[in-house]
Design a protein around this motif. Structure first.
Motif, PDB file in Angstrom:
ATOM      1  N   ASN A 157       0.819  -1.211   0.000  1.00  0.00           N
ATOM      2  CA  ASN A 157       0.000   0.000   0.000  1.00  0.00           C
ATOM      3  C   ASN A 157       0.855   1.265   0.000  1.00  0.00           C
ATOM      4  N   HIS A 158       2.039   1.211   0.650  1.00  0.00           N
ATOM      5  CA  HIS A 158       2.879   2.412   0.723  1.00  0.00           C
ATOM      6  C   HIS A 158       3.465   2.795  -0.625  1.00  0.00           C
ATOM      7  N   GLU A 159       3.581   1.855  -1.543  1.00  0.00           N
ATOM      8  CA  GLU A 159       4.073   2.224  -2.869  1.00  0.00           C
ATOM      9  C   GLU A 159       3.159   3.241  -3.547  1.00  0.00           C
ATOM     10  N   PHE A 160       1.899   3.322  -3.087  1.00  0.00           N
ATOM     11  CA  PHE A 160       0.926   4.253  -3.672  1.00  0.00           C
ATOM     12  C   PHE A 160       0.882   5.598  -2.948  1.00  0.00           C
ATOM     13  N   ASP A 161       1.679   5.768  -1.905  1.00  0.00           N
ATOM     14  CA  ASP A 161       1.571   6.959  -1.043  1.00  0.00           C
ATOM     15  C   ASP A 161       1.565   8.272  -1.812  1.00  0.00           C
ATOM     16  N   GLU A 162       2.446   8.367  -2.798  1.00  0.00           N
ATOM     17  CA  GLU A 162       2.587   9.633  -3.514  1.00  0.00           C
ATOM     18  C   GLU A 162       2.014   9.562  -4.925  1.00  0.00           C
ATOM     19  N   GLY A 163       1.115   8.607  -5.132  1.00  0.00           N
ATOM     20  CA  GLY A 163       0.413   8.518  -6.400  1.00  0.00           C
ATOM     21  C   GLY A 163       1.058   7.570  -7.389  1.00  0.00           C
ATOM     22  N   GLY A 164       0.302   7.257  -8.431  1.00  0.00           N
ATOM     23  CA  GLY A 164       0.748   6.282  -9.408  1.00  0.00           C
ATOM     24  C   GLY A 164       1.978   6.703 -10.189  1.00  0.00           C
ATOM     25  N   ASP A 165       2.073   7.975 -10.563  1.00  0.00           N
ATOM     26  CA  ASP A 165       3.212   8.423 -11.365  1.00  0.00           C
ATOM     27  C   ASP A 165       4.517   8.228 -10.615  1.00  0.00           C
ATOM     28  N   GLU A 172      10.525   2.254 -12.697  1.00  0.00           N
ATOM     29  CA  GLU A 172      11.055   2.349 -14.058  1.00  0.00           C
ATOM     30  C   GLU A 172      12.232   3.295 -14.197  1.00  0.00           C
ATOM     31  N   GLY A 173      12.421   4.228 -13.254  1.00  0.00           N
ATOM     32  CA  GLY A 173      13.540   5.142 -13.314  1.00  0.00           C
ATOM     33  C   GLY A 173      13.166   6.523 -13.831  1.00  0.00           C
ATOM     34  N   GLY A 174      14.150   7.426 -13.802  1.00  0.00           N
ATOM     35  CA  GLY A 174      13.955   8.801 -14.251  1.00  0.00           C
ATOM     36  C   GLY A 174      13.969   9.776 -13.083  1.00  0.00           C
ATOM     37  N   GLN A 175      14.315  11.013 -13.350  1.00  0.00           N
ATOM     38  CA  GLN A 175      14.334  12.031 -12.309  1.00  0.00           C
ATOM     39  C   GLN A 175      12.922  12.514 -12.020  1.00  0.00           C
ATOM     40  N   ARG A 176      12.648  12.735 -10.777  1.00  0.00           N
ATOM     41  CA  ARG A 176      11.323  13.208 -10.389  1.00  0.00           C
ATOM     42  C   ARG A 176      11.107  14.634 -10.883  1.00  0.00           C
ATOM     43  N   ASP A 177       9.900  14.902 -11.412  1.00  0.00           N
ATOM     44  CA  ASP A 177       9.632  16.239 -11.955  1.00  0.00           C
ATOM     45  C   ASP A 177       8.174  16.647 -11.774  1.00  0.00           C
ATOM     46  N   ASP A 178       7.556  16.190 -10.659  1.00  0.00           N
ATOM     47  CA  ASP A 178       6.147  16.497 -10.434  1.00  0.00           C
ATOM     48  C   ASP A 178       5.933  17.680  -9.502  1.00  0.00           C
ATOM     49  N   GLY A 179       7.004  18.415  -9.220  1.00  0.00           N
ATOM     50  CA  GLY A 179       6.897  19.558  -8.324  1.00  0.00           C
ATOM     51  C   GLY A 179       7.255  19.234  -6.893  1.00  0.00           C
ATOM     52  N   MET A 180       7.375  17.945  -6.577  1.00  0.00           N
ATOM     53  CA  MET A 180       7.706  17.524  -5.216  1.00  0.00           C
ATOM     54  C   MET A 180       9.174  17.145  -5.081  1.00  0.00           C
ATOM     55  N   THR A 243      -3.792   8.072   0.934  1.00  0.00           N
ATOM     56  CA  THR A 243      -4.469   9.297   0.535  1.00  0.00           C
ATOM     57  C   THR A 243      -5.435   9.003  -0.615  1.00  0.00           C
ATOM     58  N   PRO A 244      -6.709   9.315  -0.445  1.00  0.00           N
ATOM     59  CA  PRO A 244      -7.700   8.952  -1.467  1.00  0.00           C
ATOM     60  C   PRO A 244      -7.343   9.385  -2.881  1.00  0.00           C
ATOM     61  N   ASP A 245      -6.824  10.590  -3.045  1.00  0.00           N
ATOM     62  CA  ASP A 245      -6.453  11.054  -4.381  1.00  0.00           C
ATOM     63  C   ASP A 245      -5.374  10.176  -5.009  1.00  0.00           C
ATOM     64  N   ALA A 246      -4.469   9.650  -4.174  1.00  0.00           N
ATOM     65  CA  ALA A 246      -3.357   8.860  -4.698  1.00  0.00           C
ATOM     66  C   ALA A 246      -3.821   7.534  -5.273  1.00  0.00           C
ATOM     67  N   VAL A 247      -4.883   6.964  -4.706  1.00  0.00           N
ATOM     68  CA  VAL A 247      -5.355   5.657  -5.182  1.00  0.00           C
ATOM     69  C   VAL A 247      -6.609   5.757  -6.043  1.00  0.00           C
ATOM     70  N   ALA A 248      -7.108   6.962  -6.248  1.00  0.00           N
ATOM     71  CA  ALA A 248      -8.338   7.129  -7.030  1.00  0.00           C
ATOM     72  C   ALA A 248      -8.266   6.516  -8.425  1.00  0.00           C
TER      73      ALA A 248
END
Length: 577
Positions: A157-165, A172-180, A243-248
């Motif tokens: 469940n914690h893998e979903f904490d900050e949303g699917g992206d 899969e890798g890559g630098q984070r770029d979602d504003g967080m 967080t509901p939005d993260a798993v919506a």
């Protein structure tokens, strides 16, 4: 598929390792904040029963198709690592756990069956992670597991904490770029981050809009000429603790139904040895017998399933359930699970299954050099931030709740959020509080450990009537949850009729809550979207995000008269009846 007998052993290594393990607590949900069954003390291993051996014989089936030759497959599993890269101290002051020692322990056990070992992890690799991992978006945790030769993993469940992206980025890798990605003014995500170098599987998580699975349901791994199918599943309760939005965007399907469908596909492909990686675990704090949804789900799994490696809670399992061997470690880098399968090479059927939970002794191991080097690199990078002095506590600010559900640290956090938001009231979910504040010097890392979920602080408007409904809602949830509060006081009687459990609500400065008035409320981003089942918060209006909840706590503690204590007005909530 099992054709002869299931033999399972509870060899807990207490004598061999000189250390028993003791069950820590679960999690909250916060950004996924669940009820706090896991705290900092969860780094300590779980207490286990003394060495015992049991034997269970399952119904025999026609084994004529078998070759009579068998191979031994050893599955080594970890669960609920949760970013615990560093060692910790147990109650006796002994060093326990840590990624480098876990890596060595796994290597040592794998050497016993070099050709037949498979390494797995069963979810919550990250989430509520310590500062050393979380500050770098859990990339160091993925990095160390890439050095541990894992073969397959499933989601927690914690893998979903900050949303699917963000979840998929870690895979899969890559630098984070979602504003967080910005921490203290700098991007702390590695532009060369490669993601996990092992596959993830999940048979019961689908996109809500299409019904398509988000990951492959299983992975087939060959050892010693035998194909073993690994099916992944995560707790169906994820929407209640994340967080509901993260798993919506996702739908969490029935565990056993999903397993049975995947098992049928595997058998159609000729795979007869089937293991489930289930992020659903034992809910019995006394460990034995296992309790909770894991028991029901395993009993409903098809007989083609041979073994289950479980997780999610920190209470171990080493049992036969529903004709299947089930094993679960405590997690947080202090131990690992072993499932031993004797497999007929001709038919692929499991002849015998057993295993154990191993709480390893750091004193008998040398830390893995590569893993230790990566941990030390992260330690060096985070030290200037972690060691920043924020204040001095004249006493321990306890996270222990009184009979009404109120805690000293809950009062402090609620006060900090109310002050930061300049709001009339503040509400804090207790599951988001992960540790106490120790007496003496208080560092940034100490406060991060208290609130590790990177939630945002939000101010919104609610009517007095909505606040009354909210307080009643605490006792209407499946598991009653008392919010920590600032700016008001009230009493409650759980035995009173529904809708009449909360008594008079007084507000700071005098007077009672006015149902028709509008008030400003401070709360975190987990609660604002209805986290922990508090749907009344979603009715609030004119919401404004102000900064992180950790920033609010740091600023508040810095500005207190030093040395500081817990708020003196404990007794904001009173239990009656």
């Amino acid at each position: 598929m099992r054709v002869l007998a299931l033999v399972f052993a509870s060899v807990f290594m207490a004598a061999a390792c000189g250390q028993e393990s003791a069950p820590p607590e679960e999690e909250e949900g916060g950004s996924s904040e669940e009820s706090s069954m896991m705290e900092e003390s969860a780094m300590e291993p779980t207490m286990m029963e003394e060495t015992t051996t049991e034997e269970t014989t399952s119904s025999s089936m026609d084994a004529a198709a078998g070759s009579g030759e068998t191979v031994d497959i050893q599955i080594l599993g970890i669960n609920d690592f949760e970013g615990n890269l560093e060692t910790a101290e147990d109650d006796d002051g002994d060093e326990v756990g840590g990624a480098a020692y876990l890596a060595s322990a796994l290597d040592e056990r794998a050497d016993e069956n070099a050709e037949g070992t498979i390494r797995v992890h069963v979810g919550d690799l990250v989430g509520a992670s310590p500062l050393i991992s979380s500050y770098f978006h859990d990339e160091p945790t993925i990095g160390v597991t890439n050095l541990m030769d894992f073969d397959v993993a499933t989601l927690g469940n914690h893998e979903f904490d900050e949303g699917g992206d963000e979840m998929f980025r870690l895979l899969e890798g890559g630098q984070r770029d979602d504003g967080m990605e910005i921490k203290n003014g700098e991007n702390t995500s590695d532009p060369d981050f490669e993601g996990a170098n092992y596959p993830y599987v999940s048979a019961n998580v689908a996109y809500a809009d299409s019904g398509e699975l988000v990951l492959p349901p299983y992975e087939v791994i060959e050892r010693d000429g035998v194909e073993i199918g690994f099916i992944g599943v995560v707790t169906e309760a994820a929407p209640e603790v994340v967080t509901p939005d993260a798993v919506a965007p996702f739908e969490f399907l029935d565990i056993s139904d999903s397993v049975n469908e995947a098992a049928e596909e595997l058998q159609n492909e000729g795979v007869e040895t089937i293991v489930v990686l289930a992020h659903e675990g034992n809910e019995n704090e006394d460990v034995d017998p296992p309790e909770g949804n894991i028991v029901e789900e395993v009993e409903q799994m098809d007989d083609s399933v041979d073994a289950v490696v479980a997780g999610n809670t920190e209470f171990t399992i080493d049992e036969e359930i529903g004709g299947k061997y089930v094993v679960q470690a405590a997690g947080t880098s202090t131990d690992y699970a072993v499932a031993d399968l004797e497999v007929d090479t001709g038919s692929g059927d499991v002849v015998e299954a057993g295993g154990e939970v191993v709480a390893f002794d750091n004193g008998e191991l040398e830390p893995d050099e590569e893993v230790q080097a990566l941990v030390e690199e992260s330690q060096a990078e985070i030290a200037p931030i972690a060691e920043t002095n924020i204040g001095e506590a004249s006493e321990t600010i306890s996270d222990e709740s009184n009979e009404a559900g109120e805690s000293p640290i809950g009062d402090l956090i609620a006060d900090a959020q109310r002050d930061f938001a300049e709001a009339d009231f503040a509400f804090m979910n207790p599951g988001g509080i992960r540790a106490e504040i120790p007496s003496g010097e208080v560092t940034y890392e100490d406060l991060f450990t208290v609130q590790p979920f990177s939630n945002q602080l939000v101010r919104l408007e609610m009517t007095g009537e909505q606040i009354q409904t909210l307080l009643e809602q605490q006792f209407e949830l499946e598991v009653p949850t008392v919010l920590q509060i600032s700016g008001l006081t009230y009493s409650y009687d759980e035995n009173a009729p529904e809708g009449e459990r909360v008594g008079e609500i007084a507000i700071d400065g005098g007077g009672e809550l006015d149902p028709s008035a509008t008030y400003t409320v401070a709360l975190n981003s987990f609660l604002v979207t209805g986290g922990d089942g508090f749907t009344t918060f979603t009715e609030g209006e004119n919401s404004e995000t102000l900064g992180s909840d950790l920033d609010a706590l740091v600023e508040y503690v810095e500005n207190l008269e030093q040395p500081f204590t817990a708020p003196e007005d404990e007794g904001r909530i009173t239990a009656e009846g």
